[in-house]
Design a protein around this motif. Structure first.
Motif, PDB file in Angstrom:
ATOM      1  N   ASP A  70      35.938  44.205  44.962  1.00  0.00           N
ATOM      2  CA  ASP A  70      35.512  42.808  44.902  1.00  0.00           C
ATOM      3  C   ASP A  70      34.480  42.576  43.809  1.00  0.00           C
ATOM      4  OD1 ASP A  70      37.187  41.995  46.941  1.00  0.00           O
ATOM      5  OD2 ASP A  70      35.683  42.348  48.499  1.00  0.00           O
ATOM      6  N   LEU A  71      34.025  43.641  43.176  1.00  0.00           N
ATOM      7  CA  LEU A  71      33.055  43.543  42.093  1.00  0.00           C
ATOM      8  C   LEU A  71      33.630  43.943  40.748  1.00  0.00           C
ATOM      9  CD1 LEU A  71      29.969  45.174  43.854  1.00  0.00           C
ATOM     10  CD2 LEU A  71      30.397  42.734  43.502  1.00  0.00           C
ATOM     11  N   VAL A  72      34.618  44.837  40.774  1.00  0.00           N
ATOM     12  CA  VAL A  72      35.141  45.406  39.529  1.00  0.00           C
ATOM     13  C   VAL A  72      36.665  45.315  39.520  1.00  0.00           C
ATOM     14  CG1 VAL A  72      35.320  47.516  38.149  1.00  0.00           C
ATOM     15  CG2 VAL A  72      33.194  46.983  39.360  1.00  0.00           C
ATOM     16  N   ALA A  73      37.197  44.820  38.412  1.00  0.00           N
ATOM     17  CA  ALA A  73      38.655  44.726  38.244  1.00  0.00           C
ATOM     18  C   ALA A  73      39.128  45.837  37.320  1.00  0.00           C
ATOM     19  CB  ALA A  73      39.022  43.370  37.654  1.00  0.00           C
ATOM     20  N   ARG A  74      40.330  46.314  37.565  1.00  0.00           N
ATOM     21  CA  ARG A  74      40.950  47.311  36.695  1.00  0.00           C
ATOM     22  C   ARG A  74      42.162  46.660  36.047  1.00  0.00           C
ATOM     23  NH1 ARG A  74      39.481  52.243  35.722  1.00  0.00           N
ATOM     24  NH2 ARG A  74      41.589  52.969  35.949  1.00  0.00           N
ATOM     25  N   GLY A  75      42.068  46.404  34.774  1.00  0.00           N
ATOM     26  CA  GLY A  75      43.175  45.785  34.061  1.00  0.00           C
ATOM     27  C   GLY A  75      43.049  44.269  34.029  1.00  0.00           C
ATOM     28  N   HIS A  76      43.795  43.663  33.134  1.00  0.00           N
ATOM     29  CA  HIS A  76      43.687  42.221  32.918  1.00  0.00           C
ATOM     30  C   HIS A  76      44.244  41.395  34.066  1.00  0.00           C
ATOM     31  CE1 HIS A  76      43.293  43.954  28.837  1.00  0.00           C
ATOM     32  NE2 HIS A  76      42.248  43.166  28.882  1.00  0.00           N
ATOM     33  N   ALA A  77      45.286  41.874  34.727  1.00  0.00           N
ATOM     34  CA  ALA A  77      45.834  41.121  35.862  1.00  0.00           C
ATOM     35  C   ALA A  77      44.819  41.076  37.005  1.00  0.00           C
ATOM     36  CB  ALA A  77      47.146  41.746  36.331  1.00  0.00           C
ATOM     37  N   GLU A  78      44.195  42.214  37.323  1.00  0.00           N
ATOM     38  CA  GLU A  78      43.166  42.230  38.371  1.00  0.00           C
ATOM     39  C   GLU A  78      41.956  41.409  37.958  1.00  0.00           C
ATOM     40  OE1 GLU A  78      41.827  45.927  39.992  1.00  0.00           O
ATOM     41  OE2 GLU A  78      43.865  46.651  40.319  1.00  0.00           O
ATOM     42  N   LEU A  79      41.602  41.456  36.674  1.00  0.00           N
ATOM     43  CA  LEU A  79      40.478  40.666  36.183  1.00  0.00           C
ATOM     44  C   LEU A  79      40.749  39.183  36.366  1.00  0.00           C
ATOM     45  CD1 LEU A  79      37.748  40.501  34.775  1.00  0.00           C
ATOM     46  CD2 LEU A  79      38.975  40.558  32.589  1.00  0.00           C
ATOM     47  N   HIS A  80      41.950  38.750  36.023  1.00  0.00           N
ATOM     48  CA  HIS A  80      42.327  37.349  36.206  1.00  0.00           C
ATOM     49  C   HIS A  80      42.215  36.951  37.678  1.00  0.00           C
ATOM     50  CE1 HIS A  80      45.120  34.052  37.034  1.00  0.00           C
ATOM     51  NE2 HIS A  80      44.767  33.612  35.834  1.00  0.00           N
ATOM     52  N   ASP A  81      42.772  37.771  38.563  1.00  0.00           N
ATOM     53  CA  ASP A  81      42.751  37.462  39.993  1.00  0.00           C
ATOM     54  C   ASP A  81      41.331  37.448  40.550  1.00  0.00           C
ATOM     55  OD1 ASP A  81      45.491  37.345  39.825  1.00  0.00           O
ATOM     56  OD2 ASP A  81      45.829  39.289  40.794  1.00  0.00           O
ATOM     57  N   LEU A  82      40.505  38.406  40.142  1.00  0.00           N
ATOM     58  CA  LEU A  82      39.129  38.471  40.625  1.00  0.00           C
ATOM     59  C   LEU A  82      38.331  37.257  40.158  1.00  0.00           C
ATOM     60  CD1 LEU A  82      36.985  40.111  42.154  1.00  0.00           C
ATOM     61  CD2 LEU A  82      36.510  41.320  40.012  1.00  0.00           C
ATOM     62  N   CYS A  83      38.465  36.907  38.892  1.00  0.00           N
ATOM     63  CA  CYS A  83      37.761  35.729  38.370  1.00  0.00           C
ATOM     64  C   CYS A  83      38.264  34.450  39.045  1.00  0.00           C
ATOM     65  CB  CYS A  83      37.918  35.642  36.851  1.00  0.00           C
ATOM     66  SG  CYS A  83      36.981  36.900  35.967  1.00  0.00           S
ATOM     67  N   ALA A  84      39.552  34.359  39.286  1.00  0.00           N
ATOM     68  CA  ALA A  84      40.116  33.182  39.967  1.00  0.00           C
ATOM     69  C   ALA A  84      39.525  33.043  41.365  1.00  0.00           C
ATOM     70  CB  ALA A  84      41.638  33.284  40.028  1.00  0.00           C
ATOM     71  N   ARG A  85      39.337  34.159  42.062  1.00  0.00           N
ATOM     72  CA  ARG A  85      38.734  34.113  43.401  1.00  0.00           C
ATOM     73  C   ARG A  85      37.289  33.627  43.330  1.00  0.00           C
ATOM     74  NH1 ARG A  85      40.170  39.789  44.775  1.00  0.00           N
ATOM     75  NH2 ARG A  85      38.018  39.886  45.477  1.00  0.00           N
ATOM     76  N   TYR A  86      36.536  34.120  42.363  1.00  0.00           N
ATOM     77  CA  TYR A  86      35.153  33.673  42.219  1.00  0.00           C
ATOM     78  C   TYR A  86      35.094  32.193  41.855  1.00  0.00           C
ATOM     79  CZ  TYR A  86      32.887  38.202  42.738  1.00  0.00           C
ATOM     80  OH  TYR A  86      32.399  39.375  43.248  1.00  0.00           O
ATOM     81  N   ILE A  87      35.968  31.744  40.986  1.00  0.00           N
ATOM     82  CA  ILE A  87      36.004  30.326  40.608  1.00  0.00           C
ATOM     83  C   ILE A  87      36.365  29.467  41.808  1.00  0.00           C
ATOM     84  CG2 ILE A  87      37.260  28.639  39.212  1.00  0.00           C
ATOM     85  CD1 ILE A  87      37.386  30.879  37.024  1.00  0.00           C
ATOM     86  N   ALA A  88      37.336  29.903  42.600  1.00  0.00           N
ATOM     87  CA  ALA A  88      37.737  29.163  43.802  1.00  0.00           C
ATOM     88  C   ALA A  88      36.582  29.074  44.807  1.00  0.00           C
ATOM     89  CB  ALA A  88      38.952  29.817  44.449  1.00  0.00           C
ATOM     90  N   ALA A  89      35.695  30.068  44.786  1.00  0.00           N
ATOM     91  CA  ALA A  89      34.546  30.075  45.692  1.00  0.00           C
ATOM     92  C   ALA A  89      33.389  29.244  45.150  1.00  0.00           C
ATOM     93  CB  ALA A  89      34.088  31.504  45.943  1.00  0.00           C
ATOM     94  N   GLY A  90      33.550  28.687  43.939  1.00  0.00           N
ATOM     95  CA  GLY A  90      32.534  27.800  43.400  1.00  0.00           C
ATOM     96  C   GLY A  90      31.727  28.342  42.233  1.00  0.00           C
ATOM     97  N   PHE A  91      31.997  29.565  41.807  1.00  0.00           N
ATOM     98  CA  PHE A  91      31.271  30.109  40.661  1.00  0.00           C
ATOM     99  C   PHE A  91      31.732  29.396  39.391  1.00  0.00           C
ATOM    100  CE2 PHE A  91      30.485  33.257  43.751  1.00  0.00           C
ATOM    101  CZ  PHE A  91      29.419  34.042  43.347  1.00  0.00           C
ATOM    102  N   SER A  92      30.783  29.126  38.489  1.00  0.00           N
ATOM    103  CA  SER A  92      31.150  28.481  37.232  1.00  0.00           C
ATOM    104  C   SER A  92      30.809  29.336  36.021  1.00  0.00           C
ATOM    105  CB  SER A  92      30.459  27.121  37.108  1.00  0.00           C
ATOM    106  OG  SER A  92      29.052  27.280  37.121  1.00  0.00           O
ATOM    107  N   LYS A  93      29.993  30.351  36.209  1.00  0.00           N
ATOM    108  CA  LYS A  93      29.622  31.253  35.118  1.00  0.00           C
ATOM    109  C   LYS A  93      29.880  32.686  35.570  1.00  0.00           C
ATOM    110  CE  LYS A  93      27.457  27.867  32.846  1.00  0.00           C
ATOM    111  NZ  LYS A  93      27.961  26.738  33.570  1.00  0.00           N
ATOM    112  N   LEU A  94      30.592  33.433  34.766  1.00  0.00           N
ATOM    113  CA  LEU A  94      30.886  34.830  35.065  1.00  0.00           C
ATOM    114  C   LEU A  94      30.551  35.672  33.836  1.00  0.00           C
ATOM    115  CD1 LEU A  94      34.366  34.264  36.715  1.00  0.00           C
ATOM    116  CD2 LEU A  94      32.225  34.732  37.897  1.00  0.00           C
TER     117      LEU A  94
END
Length: 83
Positions: A32-56
């Motif tokens: 939940d803190l670290v993504a491996r690869g671009h697909a996981e990075l996209h999914d992890l960032c999308a989850r944070y954005i959906a939770a209301g984060f605006s800066k990553l």
């Protein structure tokens, strides 16, 4: 400086991952803190954005072979998430 790439699975903490980061969030899964690869990075960032984060802030745990290629791949993966 030469850095050895992390070869473990996402559930393992790479040697370079700050122990303090995990100590502050002991109940948070490493994946939940670290993504491996671009697909996981996209999914992890999308989850944070959906939770209301605006800066990553993205921090590589190992040196990319080619920064231009890495940045281009990150842009292709993450710019579609921009609002």
């Amino acid at each position: 400086m030469t850095r050895a790439p992390h070869k473990g699975r996402c559930s393992e903490r790479p040697p370079r991952f700050p122990p303090a980061r995990q100590a502050r969030n002991p109940d948070v899964a490493f994946a939940d803190l670290v993504a491996r690869g671009h697909a996981e990075l996209h999914d992890l960032c999308a989850r944070y954005i959906a939770a209301g984060f605006s800066k990553l802030v993205l921090v590589p745990l190992s040196e990319p072979a080619n920064w231009d290629d890495e940045l281009a791949a990150n842009a292709a993966s993450l710019l579609p998430l921009q609002r």
